[in-house]
Scaffold this motif. Structure first.
Motif, PDB file in Angstrom:
ATOM      1  N   ARG A   1       0.831  -1.205   0.000  1.00  0.00           N
ATOM      2  CA  ARG A   1       0.000   0.000   0.000  1.00  0.00           C
ATOM      3  C   ARG A   1       0.864   1.254   0.000  1.00  0.00           C
ATOM      4  O   ARG A   1       0.528   2.257  -0.647  1.00  0.00           O
ATOM      5  N   LYS A   2       1.963   1.213   0.699  1.00  0.00           N
ATOM      6  CA  LYS A   2       2.900   2.341   0.707  1.00  0.00           C
ATOM      7  C   LYS A   2       3.445   2.588  -0.698  1.00  0.00           C
ATOM      8  O   LYS A   2       3.512   3.734  -1.162  1.00  0.00           O
ATOM      9  N   ALA A   3       3.814   1.518  -1.382  1.00  0.00           N
ATOM     10  CA  ALA A   3       4.337   1.661  -2.746  1.00  0.00           C
ATOM     11  C   ALA A   3       3.260   2.145  -3.701  1.00  0.00           C
ATOM     12  O   ALA A   3       3.514   2.965  -4.584  1.00  0.00           O
ATOM     13  N   ALA A   4       2.034   1.646  -3.543  1.00  0.00           N
ATOM     14  CA  ALA A   4       0.940   2.011  -4.445  1.00  0.00           C
ATOM     15  C   ALA A   4       0.557   3.474  -4.316  1.00  0.00           C
ATOM     16  O   ALA A   4       0.024   4.070  -5.271  1.00  0.00           O
ATOM     17  N   ALA A   5       0.833   4.070  -3.166  1.00  0.00           N
ATOM     18  CA  ALA A   5       0.468   5.470  -2.944  1.00  0.00           C
ATOM     19  C   ALA A   5       1.196   6.409  -3.897  1.00  0.00           C
ATOM     20  O   ALA A   5       0.704   7.507  -4.186  1.00  0.00           O
ATOM     21  N   THR A   6       2.347   6.016  -4.403  1.00  0.00           N
ATOM     22  CA  THR A   6       3.107   6.863  -5.335  1.00  0.00           C
ATOM     23  C   THR A   6       3.224   6.244  -6.722  1.00  0.00           C
ATOM     24  O   THR A   6       3.939   6.782  -7.570  1.00  0.00           O
ATOM     25  N   ARG A   7       2.522   5.157  -6.957  1.00  0.00           N
ATOM     26  CA  ARG A   7       2.598   4.459  -8.247  1.00  0.00           C
ATOM     27  C   ARG A   7       1.184   4.142  -8.737  1.00  0.00           C
ATOM     28  O   ARG A   7       0.617   3.117  -8.384  1.00  0.00           O
ATOM     29  N   PRO A   8       0.616   4.981  -9.581  1.00  0.00           N
ATOM     30  CA  PRO A   8      -0.758   4.749 -10.042  1.00  0.00           C
ATOM     31  C   PRO A   8      -0.917   3.510 -10.901  1.00  0.00           C
ATOM     32  O   PRO A   8      -2.044   3.046 -11.101  1.00  0.00           O
ATOM     33  N   TYR A   9       0.177   2.959 -11.408  1.00  0.00           N
ATOM     34  CA  TYR A   9       0.119   1.745 -12.219  1.00  0.00           C
ATOM     35  C   TYR A   9       0.169   0.482 -11.374  1.00  0.00           C
ATOM     36  O   TYR A   9       0.083  -0.630 -11.906  1.00  0.00           O
ATOM     37  N   LEU A  10       0.291   0.613 -10.042  1.00  0.00           N
ATOM     38  CA  LEU A  10       0.370  -0.542  -9.150  1.00  0.00           C
ATOM     39  C   LEU A  10      -1.023  -0.823  -8.581  1.00  0.00           C
ATOM     40  O   LEU A  10      -1.653   0.035  -7.967  1.00  0.00           O
ATOM     41  N   ARG A  11      -1.501  -2.037  -8.792  1.00  0.00           N
ATOM     42  CA  ARG A  11      -2.824  -2.446  -8.331  1.00  0.00           C
ATOM     43  C   ARG A  11      -2.679  -3.565  -7.298  1.00  0.00           C
ATOM     44  O   ARG A  11      -1.822  -4.443  -7.442  1.00  0.00           O
ATOM     45  N   LEU A  12      -3.541  -3.538  -6.281  1.00  0.00           N
ATOM     46  CA  LEU A  12      -3.476  -4.530  -5.214  1.00  0.00           C
ATOM     47  C   LEU A  12      -4.762  -5.343  -5.164  1.00  0.00           C
ATOM     48  O   LEU A  12      -5.861  -4.786  -5.226  1.00  0.00           O
ATOM     49  N   LEU A  13      -4.611  -6.643  -5.059  1.00  0.00           N
ATOM     50  CA  LEU A  13      -5.726  -7.554  -4.834  1.00  0.00           C
ATOM     51  C   LEU A  13      -5.371  -8.389  -3.609  1.00  0.00           C
ATOM     52  O   LEU A  13      -4.209  -8.771  -3.433  1.00  0.00           O
ATOM     53  N   VAL A  14      -6.345  -8.677  -2.772  1.00  0.00           N
ATOM     54  CA  VAL A  14      -6.061  -9.328  -1.494  1.00  0.00           C
ATOM     55  C   VAL A  14      -6.951 -10.553  -1.303  1.00  0.00           C
ATOM     56  O   VAL A  14      -8.180 -10.451  -1.412  1.00  0.00           O
ATOM     57  N   HIS A  15      -6.333 -11.696  -1.033  1.00  0.00           N
ATOM     58  CA  HIS A  15      -7.069 -12.893  -0.635  1.00  0.00           C
ATOM     59  C   HIS A  15      -7.295 -12.859   0.872  1.00  0.00           C
ATOM     60  O   HIS A  15      -6.369 -12.576   1.643  1.00  0.00           O
ATOM     61  N   GLU A  16      -8.510 -13.176   1.293  1.00  0.00           N
ATOM     62  CA  GLU A  16      -8.802 -13.188   2.729  1.00  0.00           C
ATOM     63  C   GLU A  16      -7.961 -14.231   3.444  1.00  0.00           C
ATOM     64  O   GLU A  16      -7.461 -13.999   4.555  1.00  0.00           O
ATOM     65  N   THR A  17      -7.799 -15.400   2.844  1.00  0.00           N
ATOM     66  CA  THR A  17      -6.942 -16.452   3.383  1.00  0.00           C
ATOM     67  C   THR A  17      -6.042 -16.959   2.263  1.00  0.00           C
ATOM     68  O   THR A  17      -6.332 -16.784   1.077  1.00  0.00           O
ATOM     69  N   SER A  18      -4.966 -17.613   2.638  1.00  0.00           N
ATOM     70  CA  SER A  18      -4.004 -18.085   1.658  1.00  0.00           C
ATOM     71  C   SER A  18      -4.590 -19.206   0.803  1.00  0.00           C
ATOM     72  O   SER A  18      -5.142 -20.179   1.331  1.00  0.00           O
ATOM     73  N   CYS A  19      -4.477 -19.061  -0.516  1.00  0.00           N
ATOM     74  CA  CYS A  19      -5.003 -20.061  -1.452  1.00  0.00           C
ATOM     75  C   CYS A  19      -3.910 -20.665  -2.328  1.00  0.00           C
ATOM     76  O   CYS A  19      -4.197 -21.539  -3.142  1.00  0.00           O
ATOM     77  N   GLY A  20      -2.672 -20.184  -2.200  1.00  0.00           N
ATOM     78  CA  GLY A  20      -1.577 -20.732  -2.985  1.00  0.00           C
ATOM     79  C   GLY A  20      -1.203 -19.863  -4.175  1.00  0.00           C
ATOM     80  O   GLY A  20      -1.962 -18.987  -4.607  1.00  0.00           O
ATOM     81  N   LYS A  21      -0.022 -20.135  -4.709  1.00  0.00           N
ATOM     82  CA  LYS A  21       0.522 -19.329  -5.803  1.00  0.00           C
ATOM     83  C   LYS A  21      -0.347 -19.366  -7.049  1.00  0.00           C
ATOM     84  O   LYS A  21      -0.626 -18.330  -7.664  1.00  0.00           O
ATOM     85  N   THR A  22      -0.784 -20.554  -7.456  1.00  0.00           N
ATOM     86  CA  THR A  22      -1.587 -20.657  -8.676  1.00  0.00           C
ATOM     87  C   THR A  22      -2.856 -19.832  -8.566  1.00  0.00           C
ATOM     88  O   THR A  22      -3.239 -19.114  -9.498  1.00  0.00           O
ATOM     89  N   ALA A  23      -3.541 -19.908  -7.435  1.00  0.00           N
ATOM     90  CA  ALA A  23      -4.767 -19.136  -7.231  1.00  0.00           C
ATOM     91  C   ALA A  23      -4.477 -17.644  -7.272  1.00  0.00           C
ATOM     92  O   ALA A  23      -5.266 -16.858  -7.819  1.00  0.00           O
ATOM     93  N   GLY A  24      -3.338 -17.235  -6.700  1.00  0.00           N
ATOM     94  CA  GLY A  24      -2.974 -15.829  -6.722  1.00  0.00           C
ATOM     95  C   GLY A  24      -2.742 -15.314  -8.128  1.00  0.00           C
ATOM     96  O   GLY A  24      -3.221 -14.236  -8.507  1.00  0.00           O
ATOM     97  N   VAL A  25      -2.014 -16.083  -8.916  1.00  0.00           N
ATOM     98  CA  VAL A  25      -1.759 -15.684 -10.300  1.00  0.00           C
ATOM     99  C   VAL A  25      -3.063 -15.661 -11.095  1.00  0.00           C
ATOM    100  O   VAL A  25      -3.288 -14.763 -11.923  1.00  0.00           O
TER     101      VAL A  25
END
Length: 248
Positions: free
Chosen positions: A61-85
């Protein structure tokens, strides 16, 4: 500092996707490396926080505050790398997805070369993946990889020497057609070939993880991977890709 080329208002062709879990000390220096590497054209940077319990999300979030091209998506619980991608791929606006791990082992400096290889290869090239040189893993981990690669090559004949490298460039429309299952990233070459596309490789120098520890143990990397291998073999055998030669 925000990259001017990354702030273009038009939808970018390139979407960098990184799924992370508990990589608080690695994400900020990785973002800086990506900024330096991708000056060739506009891009978006998508981080998927896969249920981190440390300061990873706060740092993003700190990085995104100065980078409009940075987008954040958040999983409530861990689902693994494949699910994240997969979450990132569905949200991406770019036609080409650039994938890498969030632990610092994958150097973003190779991404422009991977894009060049894909562009020069034409529409039949569905993916470009890194082939690691000078692996920094432990001896036991390298043994696991060599054994798994031999078995995979014999069964799938996917033409890949290093399916475990996190550095990949893949066409988004193709990626969204691939079957999604935990550990899918280890079989991307076979799944891409299953869809009728080629995979090309770029040699990359492997680095040591910057901080923290790997989230995958023996059973994640080898035991479960062997079970998945037979599932992927079945998928490959059952797929038939039609080639339309005439349209009315």
């Amino acid at each position: 500092m925000t990259s001017p080329i990354a702030q273009a208002s038009v939808a970018p062709r390139l979407s960098v996707i990184i799924s992370v879990k508990d990589e608080a000390d690695n994400v900020l220096p990785l973002i800086e490396e990506i900024d330096r590497a991708l000056t060739i054209e506009p891009f978006e940077l998508i981080f998927v926080d896969d249920g981190s319990t440390d300061a990873t999300l706060a740092n993003l979030r700190k990085a995104a505050a100065t980078r409009p091209y940075l987008r954040l998506l958040v999983h409530e619980t861990s689902c693994g790398k494949t699910a994240g991608v997969d979450t990132g791929a569905h949200a991406a606006r770019g036609d080409i997805l650039l994938l890498l791990d969030g632990d610092g082992q994958n150097n973003p400096a190779y991404l422009p070369e991977m894009i060049r290889v894909m562009d020069e290869g034409g529409a039949q090239v569905g993916m470009v993946q890194g082939e690691r040189q000078g692996r920094k893993d432990t001896r036991f981990k390298r043994y696991q990889s060599r054994l798994a690669n031999r078995i995979r090559a014999a069964l799938l004949n996917d033409g890949s020497r290093d399916t475990g490298c996190g550095l990949k460039a893949v066409r988004r429309d193709l990626h969204l057609r691939l079957p999604v299952f935990d550990g899918q990233h280890r079989f991307m070459a076979a799944l891409v070939r299953r869809e009728g596309y080629e995979t090309r490789t770029v040699k990359v120098v492997d680095r040591e993880r910057w901080t923290g520890v790997s989230k995958y143990g023996f059973w994640n990397r080898f035991g479960v991977g062997i079970l998945d291998l037979f599932g992927v073999w079945w998928l490959v055998q059952r797929r038939r890709v039609p080639h339309v030669v005439e349209r009315g």
